[in-house]
Design a protein around this motif. Structure first.
Motif, mmCIF file in Angstrom:
data_model
loop_
_atom_site.group_PDB
_atom_site.id
_atom_site.type_symbol
_atom_site.label_atom_id
_atom_site.label_comp_id
_atom_site.label_asym_id
_atom_site.label_seq_id
_atom_site.Cartn_x
_atom_site.Cartn_y
_atom_site.Cartn_z
ATOM 1 N N GLU A 90 -8.275 28.763 -8.468
ATOM 2 C CA GLU A 90 -7.121 28.647 -7.581
ATOM 3 C C GLU A 90 -6.823 29.979 -6.926
ATOM 4 O OE1 GLU A 90 -3.537 26.644 -8.724
ATOM 5 O OE2 GLU A 90 -4.630 25.476 -10.222
ATOM 6 N N LYS A 91 -6.415 29.929 -5.675
ATOM 7 C CA LYS A 91 -6.129 31.134 -4.916
ATOM 8 C C LYS A 91 -4.962 31.905 -5.525
ATOM 9 C CE LYS A 91 -3.886 30.871 -1.144
ATOM 10 N NZ LYS A 91 -2.688 31.560 -1.016
ATOM 11 N N ASP A 92 -4.027 31.211 -6.164
ATOM 12 C CA ASP A 92 -2.855 31.869 -6.752
ATOM 13 C C ASP A 92 -3.244 32.871 -7.833
ATOM 14 O OD1 ASP A 92 -1.327 30.292 -5.114
ATOM 15 O OD2 ASP A 92 -0.883 28.796 -6.652
ATOM 16 N N ARG A 95 -3.642 36.462 -6.575
ATOM 17 C CA ARG A 95 -2.400 37.054 -6.058
ATOM 18 C C ARG A 95 -2.580 37.709 -4.694
ATOM 19 N NH1 ARG A 95 -0.744 39.826 -11.689
ATOM 20 N NH2 ARG A 95 -0.360 37.932 -12.828
ATOM 21 N N LYS A 96 -3.472 37.146 -3.900
ATOM 22 C CA LYS A 96 -3.619 37.631 -2.521
ATOM 23 C C LYS A 96 -2.464 37.087 -1.700
ATOM 24 C CE LYS A 96 -8.592 38.126 -2.547
ATOM 25 N NZ LYS A 96 -9.877 37.682 -2.017
ATOM 26 N N GLU A 97 -2.256 37.639 -0.516
ATOM 27 C CA GLU A 97 -1.122 37.205 0.303
ATOM 28 C C GLU A 97 -1.268 35.751 0.717
ATOM 29 O OE1 GLU A 97 -1.214 38.192 4.967
ATOM 30 O OE2 GLU A 97 -1.498 39.941 3.700
ATOM 31 N N ASP A 98 -0.149 35.068 0.759
ATOM 32 C CA ASP A 98 -0.116 33.645 1.066
ATOM 33 C C ASP A 98 -0.471 33.410 2.530
ATOM 34 O OD1 ASP A 98 0.265 30.955 0.691
ATOM 35 O OD2 ASP A 98 2.425 31.043 1.066
ATOM 36 N N GLN A 99 -1.329 32.442 2.784
ATOM 37 C CA GLN A 99 -1.741 32.113 4.151
ATOM 38 C C GLN A 99 -1.073 30.837 4.642
ATOM 39 O OE1 GLN A 99 -5.993 31.983 3.909
ATOM 40 N NE2 GLN A 99 -6.186 34.193 3.767
ATOM 41 N N GLY A 100 -0.021 30.407 3.965
ATOM 42 C CA GLY A 100 0.696 29.221 4.390
ATOM 43 C C GLY A 100 0.098 27.957 3.817
ATOM 44 N N LYS A 101 0.723 26.842 4.179
ATOM 45 C CA LYS A 101 0.281 25.586 3.588
ATOM 46 C C LYS A 101 -1.068 25.103 4.099
ATOM 47 C CE LYS A 101 2.754 22.317 6.538
ATOM 48 N NZ LYS A 101 3.759 21.269 6.519
ATOM 49 N N LYS A 105 -6.817 26.602 -0.764
ATOM 50 C CA LYS A 105 -6.195 26.506 -2.083
ATOM 51 C C LYS A 105 -7.109 27.072 -3.172
ATOM 52 C CE LYS A 105 -2.724 23.826 -0.678
ATOM 53 N NZ LYS A 105 -1.951 24.581 0.248
#
Length: 134
Positions: A90-92, A95-101, A105
């Motif tokens: 999972e991308k979470d 802890r990289k910056e969020d790229q939006g919905k 993933k």
């Protein structure tokens, strides 16, 4: 409404008696006619039985949770990876910056370089460099 898990209403578990809507009090129904003159007696009896009722509700809730657990465990498939398997994570976790919905993933592929007994893994990228926080 009675809860599915224990078969009782929250009000009855709190106060030891069932609720009556105002319409039942104004318009005589079979339920209100039976209770006339016995309200005080019924309330005392319900208070004496409140503890037993709550214990019974706890027992039913435990049974209900076991039933849900059996249902879940019968359908879940455990997956264990072994050294050398290629996986995505999972991308979470990175802890990289969020790229939006609409962002990805998952990231990877990564290769499992160590697999623990209880689902802990160490991963390496395609160049063989170990990935942090796995």
């Amino acid at each position: 409404m009675p809860k599915t898990s224990n078969g009782e209403t929250p009000f009855s578990l709190t106060y030891g008696t069932e609720t009556m809507i105002p319409a039942e009090i104004r318009v005589p129904t079979q339920r209100t006619l039976q209770r006339e003159g016995r309200v005080e007696e019924d309330l005392r009896l319900n208070l004496n039985l409140a503890e037993e009722m709550s214990e019974e509700a706890v027992r039913r809730e435990v049974e209900y949770k076991k039933k849900i657990e059996r249902y879940y465990n019968a359908r879940v498939m455990e997956v264990k990876f072994k050294k050398g398997d290629w996986v995505l994570r999972e991308k979470d976790a990175s802890r990289k910056e969020d790229q939006g919905k609409l962002g990805p993933k998952w990231e990877g592929p990564y290769q499992v370089i160590w697999a623990g007994d209880k689902g802990a893994y160490r991963l390496a990228d395609s160049t063989g460099k170990e990935v942090p926080r796995t």
